[in-house]
Design an enzyme around this catalytic site. Structure first.
Site, short mmCIF file in Angstrom:
data_model
loop_
_atom_site.label_atom_id
_atom_site.label_comp_id
_atom_site.label_asym_id
_atom_site.label_seq_id
_atom_site.Cartn_x
_atom_site.Cartn_y
_atom_site.Cartn_z
N HIS A 1 -11.89 -4.53 4.89
CA HIS A 1 -11.66 -3.10 5.14
C HIS A 1 -11.89 -2.35 3.83
CE1 HIS A 1 -9.88 0.69 5.84
NE2 HIS A 1 -8.82 0.45 5.10
N ASN B 1 -12.78 5.93 2.61
CA ASN B 1 -12.02 5.09 3.56
C ASN B 1 -12.08 5.76 4.93
OD1 ASN B 1 -10.07 3.79 5.09
ND2 ASN B 1 -8.51 3.79 3.49
N CYS C 1 -5.68 0.92 9.51
CA CYS C 1 -6.76 0.24 8.78
C CYS C 1 -6.96 -1.21 9.23
CB CYS C 1 -6.51 0.30 7.28
SG CYS C 1 -6.62 1.98 6.66
N1 ACO Z 1 -7.14 12.97 -9.43
C1 ACO Z 1 -6.62 12.92 -10.65
N2 ACO Z 1 -5.42 12.35 -10.93
C2 ACO Z 1 -4.76 11.82 -9.90
C3 ACO Z 1 -5.25 11.85 -8.58
C4 ACO Z 1 -6.49 12.47 -8.36
N3 ACO Z 1 -7.07 12.53 -7.15
N4 ACO Z 1 -4.35 11.22 -7.77
C5 ACO Z 1 -3.33 10.83 -8.55
N5 ACO Z 1 -3.57 11.18 -9.84
C6 ACO Z 1 -2.73 10.95 -11.01
C7 ACO Z 1 -1.27 10.79 -10.67
O1 ACO Z 1 -0.66 12.04 -10.54
C8 ACO Z 1 -0.78 10.01 -11.85
O2 ACO Z 1 -0.59 10.89 -12.91
P1 ACO Z 1 0.64 10.68 -13.96
O3 ACO Z 1 0.37 9.34 -14.60
O4 ACO Z 1 0.52 11.86 -14.87
O5 ACO Z 1 1.89 10.66 -13.11
C9 ACO Z 1 -1.97 9.11 -12.21
O6 ACO Z 1 -3.11 9.72 -11.59
C10 ACO Z 1 -1.81 7.70 -11.69
O7 ACO Z 1 -1.41 7.77 -10.32
P2 ACO Z 1 -1.20 6.52 -9.45
O8 ACO Z 1 -0.90 6.92 -8.03
O9 ACO Z 1 -0.24 5.59 -10.12
O10 ACO Z 1 -2.69 5.91 -9.53
P3 ACO Z 1 -3.24 4.53 -9.06
O11 ACO Z 1 -3.96 3.91 -10.18
O12 ACO Z 1 -2.22 3.73 -8.32
O13 ACO Z 1 -4.34 4.97 -7.99
C11 ACO Z 1 -4.67 5.13 -5.63
C12 ACO Z 1 -4.01 5.72 -6.85
C13 ACO Z 1 -6.18 5.29 -5.78
C14 ACO Z 1 -4.19 5.93 -4.43
C15 ACO Z 1 -4.31 3.64 -5.47
O14 ACO Z 1 -2.95 3.45 -5.61
C16 ACO Z 1 -4.76 3.08 -4.15
O15 ACO Z 1 -5.94 3.01 -3.84
N6 ACO Z 1 -3.83 2.61 -3.33
C17 ACO Z 1 -4.17 2.09 -2.02
C18 ACO Z 1 -4.61 3.17 -1.11
C19 ACO Z 1 -4.90 2.62 0.22
O16 ACO Z 1 -5.51 1.58 0.34
N7 ACO Z 1 -4.47 3.25 1.28
C20 ACO Z 1 -4.51 2.53 2.52
C21 ACO Z 1 -5.33 2.93 3.51
S1 ACO Z 1 -4.78 4.19 4.48
C22 ACO Z 1 -4.37 3.60 6.02
O17 ACO Z 1 -4.05 2.48 6.29
C23 ACO Z 1 -4.27 4.64 7.01
#
Ligand code: ACO
Length: 356
Positions: free
Chosen positions: A283, A313, A115
């Site tokens: 990004h 993304n 990224c």
């Molecule tokens: N749909 C429904 N529920 C979901 C989903 C989904 N797609 N994904 C996760 N959940 C649930 C989880 O299981 C969890 O449930 P629980 O509370 O019962 O355990 C709940 O939602 C919260 O999960 P978290 O992972 O804690 O959710 P968070 O608010 O952190 O959001 C996310 C997740 C969107 C992935 C966030 O953490 C994020 O955007 N992180 C950064 C991602 C990113 O930027 N990646 C980098 C780029 S990739 C690269 O460099 C190649």
């Protein structure tokens, strides 16, 4: 005398062929459109049809950028491609683009900074121009993430809108193991033409880039690595270890901390202030991340650009796509100070500054 430096002469992008709204993702795993929109801002993404490679998207974006710059492909004297999703394990994508463009045997280089691929690649292009290595560089960020997604053939038919037949519960359970990741990504490519200029009022001004590999396991692909013998096994496929592992919260925390730091750092290096910045193009990893960066930097809504809602993304492609949209809509005008920033797997992160 002003030293020759680099500036962007043109831009363009293409997406995967099929528009996939959130609703299609809800048909194959346990997620909802609301969850995806609220947690990431994403409303839709594009995926390629099977058989399209990253080099094909890269080529499409390249043609658009070249036309926009008014450059002939034959004038390009270096190709740089940032991608983490090449057509083949090796070679990389850059030489495939060179061949598909049908130009002479110019050097071509792949970089894999995920990224942060755009900010890192831009520094490579700028350094090549300043060193006199090249004069007209085609720089492309391109990704096909759909190859990571562990859906069955029928699952893909549902995602791509070719079938409404529900997937089995077993498949739904399997797909749901990866739902936090698969809903975030899309397929696209963005390209820019980076050329030499001696106009002291325009061009790339500076960079602040960093990396820290100690937490690489927060975001990585466990399989298909030469640490294993063989580097790819049936067991890896069975366990879904070809899908990236992502500790979302850690990535999120790093992104909202490191990207604003890098923006401050590059401004200080260039002896400019945050108030001087007309537009920040971050990004596009997650709308919540962009909002966090915006808050840290205390920028009004008109000084940051987001389009993740429409593309998801697309890793190395997000910034050139956003830049192209800003140029075409007039949001970026000649003389504007534009900052770019990114953070991704590695971790790698950084910011770049440019006078349009
Ligand atoms: N749909 C429904 N529920 C979901 C989903 C989904 N797609 N994904 C996760 N959940 C649930 C989880 O299981 C969890 O449930 P629980 O509370 O019962 O355990 C709940 O939602 C919260 O999960 P978290 O992972 O804690 O959710 P968070 O608010 O952190 O959001 C996310 C997740 C969107 C992935 C966030 O953490 C994020 O955007 N992180 C950064 C991602 C990113 O930027 N990646 C980098 C780029 S990739 C690269 O460099 C190649």
């Amino acid at each position: 005398m002003v030293q020759a430096h680099s500036r962007i002469y043109g831009s363009g992008f293409v997406t995967g062929e099929v528009l996939v709204p959130n609703e299609r993702m809800t048909m194959i795993c346990d997620t909802t459109s609301e969850w995806i929109r609220e947690r990431s801002g994403i409303e839709q993404r594009y995926f390629v049809n099977e058989g399209t490679g990253t080099s094909d998207l890269a080529l499409g974006a390249a043609h658009k950028a070249l036309a926009n710059a008014g450059w002939q492909a034959s004038e390009v004297d270096y190709i740089v491609v940032a991608t983490m999703t090449p057509d083949y394990y090796f070679p990389g994508v850059a030489s495939l683009v060179q061949a598909k463009l049908g130009i002479g045997n110019v050097p071509s280089l792949d970089i894999r900074q995920q990224c942060s691929g755009f900010v890192y690649g831009l520094q490579v292009c700028d350094a090549f121009i300043r060193a006199g290595v090249a004069k007209k560089i085609l720089f492309i960020g391109a990704e096909i993430h759909s190859g990571f997604m562990p859906f069955s053939k029928h699952g893909w038919d549902v995602v791509m809108g070719r079938s409404n037949e529900p997937v089995t519960q077993e498949e739904r359970d399997w797909n749901s193991k990866f739902r936090h990741l698969t809903v975030l990504f899309g397929d696209a490519a963005g390209a820019i033409c980076v050329g030499t200029t001696d106009d002291p009022k325009r061009g790339i001004l500076g960079f602040a880039l960093h990396s820290d590999g100690k937490d690489f396991e927060s975001l990585y692909v466990p399989s298909a690595g030469f640490k294993y013998r063989p580097y790819y096994s049936e067991e890896h496929i069975r366990e879904g270890r070809f899908v990236p592992v992502m500790e979302g919260r850690n990535v999120f925390k790093m992104a909202v901390t490191k990207m604003p730091e890098a923006v401050h750092e590059v401004l200080a290096k260039c002896e400019l202030k945050l108030d001087d910045v007309n537009l920040l193009i971050p990004h596009q990893a997650n709308l919540r991340i962009s909002e966090g960066v915006q808050k840290q930097l205390k920028l009004g809504d008109d000084r940051i650009y987001n389009n993740i809602q429409r593309y998801g993304n697309t890793t190395a492609a997000t910034i050139p796509i956003a830049y192209d949209e800003c140029k075409k809509s007039g949001k970026v005008k000649q003389g504007d100070l534009v900052a770019f920033c990114g953070l991704g797997a590695g971790f790698h992160w950084g910011a770049a500054l440019m006078r349009e």
